[in-house]
Scaffold this motif. Structure first.
Motif, short mmCIF file in Angstrom:
data_model
loop_
_atom_site.label_atom_id
_atom_site.label_comp_id
_atom_site.label_asym_id
_atom_site.label_seq_id
_atom_site.Cartn_x
_atom_site.Cartn_y
_atom_site.Cartn_z
N ASP A 297 0.83 -1.21 0.00
CA ASP A 297 0.00 0.00 0.00
C ASP A 297 0.87 1.26 0.00
OD1 ASP A 297 -2.39 -1.33 -0.08
OD2 ASP A 297 -2.74 -1.27 2.09
N LEU A 298 1.92 1.28 0.81
CA LEU A 298 2.79 2.45 0.90
C LEU A 298 3.48 2.73 -0.44
CD1 LEU A 298 4.44 1.86 4.40
CD2 LEU A 298 2.85 3.69 3.80
N VAL A 299 3.95 1.69 -1.10
CA VAL A 299 4.62 1.86 -2.39
C VAL A 299 3.63 2.34 -3.45
CG1 VAL A 299 5.65 0.58 -4.30
CG2 VAL A 299 6.56 0.31 -2.00
N MET A 300 2.45 1.75 -3.46
CA MET A 300 1.47 2.10 -4.48
C MET A 300 0.94 3.52 -4.30
SD MET A 300 1.60 -0.51 -6.40
CE MET A 300 0.20 -0.36 -7.53
N GLN A 301 0.93 4.03 -3.07
CA GLN A 301 0.51 5.41 -2.83
C GLN A 301 1.50 6.41 -3.41
OE1 GLN A 301 -0.07 5.76 1.42
NE2 GLN A 301 -1.62 4.14 1.44
N GLY A 302 2.77 6.01 -3.52
CA GLY A 302 3.77 6.84 -4.17
C GLY A 302 4.38 7.94 -3.32
N GLU A 303 4.05 8.01 -2.05
CA GLU A 303 4.57 9.07 -1.19
C GLU A 303 6.01 8.76 -0.77
OE1 GLU A 303 5.42 12.17 0.54
OE2 GLU A 303 3.27 12.14 0.09
N CYS A 304 6.91 9.72 -1.03
CA CYS A 304 8.30 9.50 -0.63
C CYS A 304 8.87 10.68 0.16
CB CYS A 304 9.17 9.20 -1.84
SG CYS A 304 9.10 10.42 -3.15
N GLU A 305 8.08 11.70 0.39
CA GLU A 305 8.55 12.85 1.16
C GLU A 305 8.26 12.68 2.65
OE1 GLU A 305 10.31 15.35 0.02
OE2 GLU A 305 10.28 14.53 -2.02
N ILE A 306 7.04 12.29 2.97
CA ILE A 306 6.66 12.09 4.38
C ILE A 306 6.78 10.61 4.68
CG2 ILE A 306 4.82 12.32 6.09
CD1 ILE A 306 3.68 14.59 4.37
N LEU A 307 7.78 10.24 5.48
CA LEU A 307 8.06 8.84 5.75
C LEU A 307 7.13 8.30 6.84
CD1 LEU A 307 11.98 8.88 5.68
CD2 LEU A 307 10.37 8.37 3.83
N ARG A 308 6.60 7.13 6.59
CA ARG A 308 5.72 6.46 7.54
C ARG A 308 6.50 5.44 8.35
NH1 ARG A 308 0.45 6.07 6.10
NH2 ARG A 308 0.19 5.23 8.21
N LYS A 309 6.19 5.35 9.63
CA LYS A 309 6.81 4.39 10.55
C LYS A 309 5.68 3.63 11.22
CE LYS A 309 10.28 4.20 14.23
NZ LYS A 309 11.19 5.00 15.10
N ILE A 310 5.45 2.40 10.78
CA ILE A 310 4.27 1.66 11.22
C ILE A 310 4.70 0.44 12.03
CG2 ILE A 310 2.23 0.39 10.45
CD1 ILE A 310 2.26 2.15 7.93
N GLU A 311 4.32 0.43 13.30
CA GLU A 311 4.69 -0.66 14.20
C GLU A 311 3.51 -1.61 14.38
OE1 GLU A 311 5.84 -1.25 18.92
OE2 GLU A 311 6.48 0.58 17.89
N LEU A 312 3.79 -2.91 14.24
CA LEU A 312 2.78 -3.94 14.41
C LEU A 312 3.13 -4.81 15.62
CD1 LEU A 312 2.38 -5.04 10.68
CD2 LEU A 312 1.03 -3.36 11.93
N SER A 313 2.14 -5.50 16.14
CA SER A 313 2.34 -6.29 17.36
C SER A 313 2.46 -7.77 17.04
CB SER A 313 1.16 -6.08 18.32
OG SER A 313 1.07 -4.73 18.72
N PRO A 314 3.45 -8.45 17.64
CA PRO A 314 3.54 -9.90 17.49
C PRO A 314 2.49 -10.58 18.36
CG PRO A 314 5.22 -9.15 19.01
CD PRO A 314 4.51 -7.91 18.50
N LYS A 315 2.31 -11.86 18.14
CA LYS A 315 1.28 -12.61 18.89
C LYS A 315 1.88 -13.91 19.42
CE LYS A 315 -3.13 -15.03 18.13
NZ LYS A 315 -4.14 -15.41 17.10
N LEU A 316 1.62 -14.19 20.69
CA LEU A 316 2.07 -15.44 21.30
C LEU A 316 1.07 -16.55 20.99
CD1 LEU A 316 4.11 -16.83 23.33
CD2 LEU A 316 2.38 -16.35 25.07
N ILE A 317 1.57 -17.67 20.48
CA ILE A 317 0.73 -18.85 20.23
C ILE A 317 1.21 -19.96 21.16
CG2 ILE A 317 -0.05 -20.54 18.54
CD1 ILE A 317 0.51 -18.50 16.35
N GLU A 318 0.41 -20.28 22.15
CA GLU A 318 0.84 -21.26 23.15
C GLU A 318 0.41 -22.67 22.75
OE1 GLU A 318 1.15 -21.53 27.98
OE2 GLU A 318 -0.58 -20.50 27.11
N ARG A 319 1.40 -23.57 22.75
CA ARG A 319 1.12 -24.98 22.44
C ARG A 319 1.71 -25.84 23.56
NH1 ARG A 319 2.63 -23.11 16.97
NH2 ARG A 319 0.71 -22.73 15.79
N ASN A 320 2.63 -26.77 23.23
CA ASN A 320 3.05 -27.75 24.24
C ASN A 320 4.55 -27.79 24.52
OD1 ASN A 320 0.34 -28.74 24.43
ND2 ASN A 320 0.67 -29.93 22.57
N SER A 321 5.33 -26.85 23.99
CA SER A 321 6.78 -26.97 24.14
C SER A 321 7.36 -26.18 25.29
CB SER A 321 7.47 -26.56 22.83
OG SER A 321 7.25 -25.19 22.56
#
Length: 326
Positions: A297-321
């Motif tokens: 999406d960022l590349v297709m928008q074509g914006e290169c002057e105002i830089l975006r910094k987008i932080e995402l959250s990881p997720k814990l998946i609990e199993r048996n180890s």
């Protein structure tokens, strides 16, 4: 800049002339350069494209597909189902839905990046030479997947320190006090290890005495021996290239220890693989699909002057180890 969008033949001719003058070639050569023609020498094409980028000129997209370069590792360096391989697939699929042209540039031929016209670049690989080359390209949007490059391009990333704190909090909550982390010695890997240290300090545990910080570059069987000799009850193997599966095998088959009864193992998520291990692997999942969609999406928008910094959250998946120490 007036040359960024070409709205008429007259305007197009004027901008082509500017680029031609700067590159010291004819307007016909400039036109062929924008079409990535193989009929002009590589050095001439590089000069034309460099001049266009310096002038801030972009050929009109309304009459052509956007061209996007994906900078990635050579196939022999990637692992099927691993971080680079999976992220590359997600990016290609997202771009194909938007009818964008895709060019794969692997790091072993990164010099080719200057020889073609691109409307945007998405970088998955991270060698210093690659970054130096990309920093010299201006006036097109670029996206990177690590926060430490946010000063010169868009970044989409899970915070490495927050990911480490998530791992540390989980293992400490399970009663573990002597922990090992086997990680890459890059910005992200070291940040994840430091995140575990932060959480240990918050819990009143001295990481100097209770955390063993191991490099994934050394032979993994030696890393397993060190963590066993150190008396670790848990090991976290961050990174999305299935290294945790090898560690699991080494602990159980080579060292003769049981997972999780003797040593708990926390890995990173490989969909369709982690859950079918023996035992099924507790993991921290990095949102690779969402990262790819946002990057496109960022590349297709074509914006290169105002830089975006987008932080995402990881997720814990609990199993048996991972076991609980009481």
């Amino acid at each position: 800049m007036a040359g960024n969008r070409v709205k008429s033949n007259t305007a197009a001719s004027g901008v082509l002339a500017q680029v031609a003058s700067r590159a010291q070639v004819s307007t016909g050569t400039v036109s062929r350069g924008f079409n990535n023609s193989s009929l002009i020498p590589s050095e001439t094409r590089s000069r034309v494209l460099s001049a266009a980028r310096e002038l801030g000129f972009r050929p009109r997209v309304g009459v052509r597909s956007k061209q996007v370069a994906i900078v990635t590792e050579p196939p022999h360096n990637t692992v099927m189902g691993g971080y680079v391989n999976t992220l590359t697939q997600h990016i290609c699929y997202a771009l194909s839905r938007m009818d964008a042209g895709i060019t794969m540039i692997t790091e072993d031929r990164i010099g080719n990046l200057a020889d073609c016209w691109f409307d945007g670049v998405i970088g998955i690989a991270w060698e210093d030479r690659t970054i130096d080359i990309l920093k010299r390209i201006h006036n097109i949007p670029m996206v990177w997947f690590s926060e430490n490059q946010s000063s010169w391009c868009h970044t989409v990333f899970p915070n490495c320190y927050a990911t480490g704190k998530l791992a540390g909090e989980y293992l400490i909550g399970k009663g573990h006090r002597k922990i090992a982390v086997i990680h890459d010695m890059d910005y992200t890997g070291c940040g994840r290890a430091e995140g575990v240290s932060m959480k240990m300090r918050e819990a009143g545990i001295d990481p100097v005495r209770n955390l063993i910080d191991l490099s994934s570059k050394e032979p993994l069987h030696l890393a397993v021996k060190q963590l066993i000799d150190f008396g670790c009850t848990a090991v976290w193997v961050p990174g999305e290239d299935m290294r945790a599966l090898e560690i699991n095998w080494l602990i159980q088959e080579l060292a003769g220890k049981r997972v999780p009864e003797d040593i708990s193992l926390l890995g990173s998520e490989n969909p369709g693989i982690s859950e079918f291990q023996r035992p099924s692997l507790t993991t921290i999942a990095i949102p690779l699909h969402e990262m790819a969609e946002i990057a496109v999406d960022l590349v297709m928008q074509g914006e290169c002057e105002i830089l975006r910094k987008i932080e995402l959250s990881p997720k814990l998946i609990e199993r048996n180890s991972v076991s609980t120490i009481r």
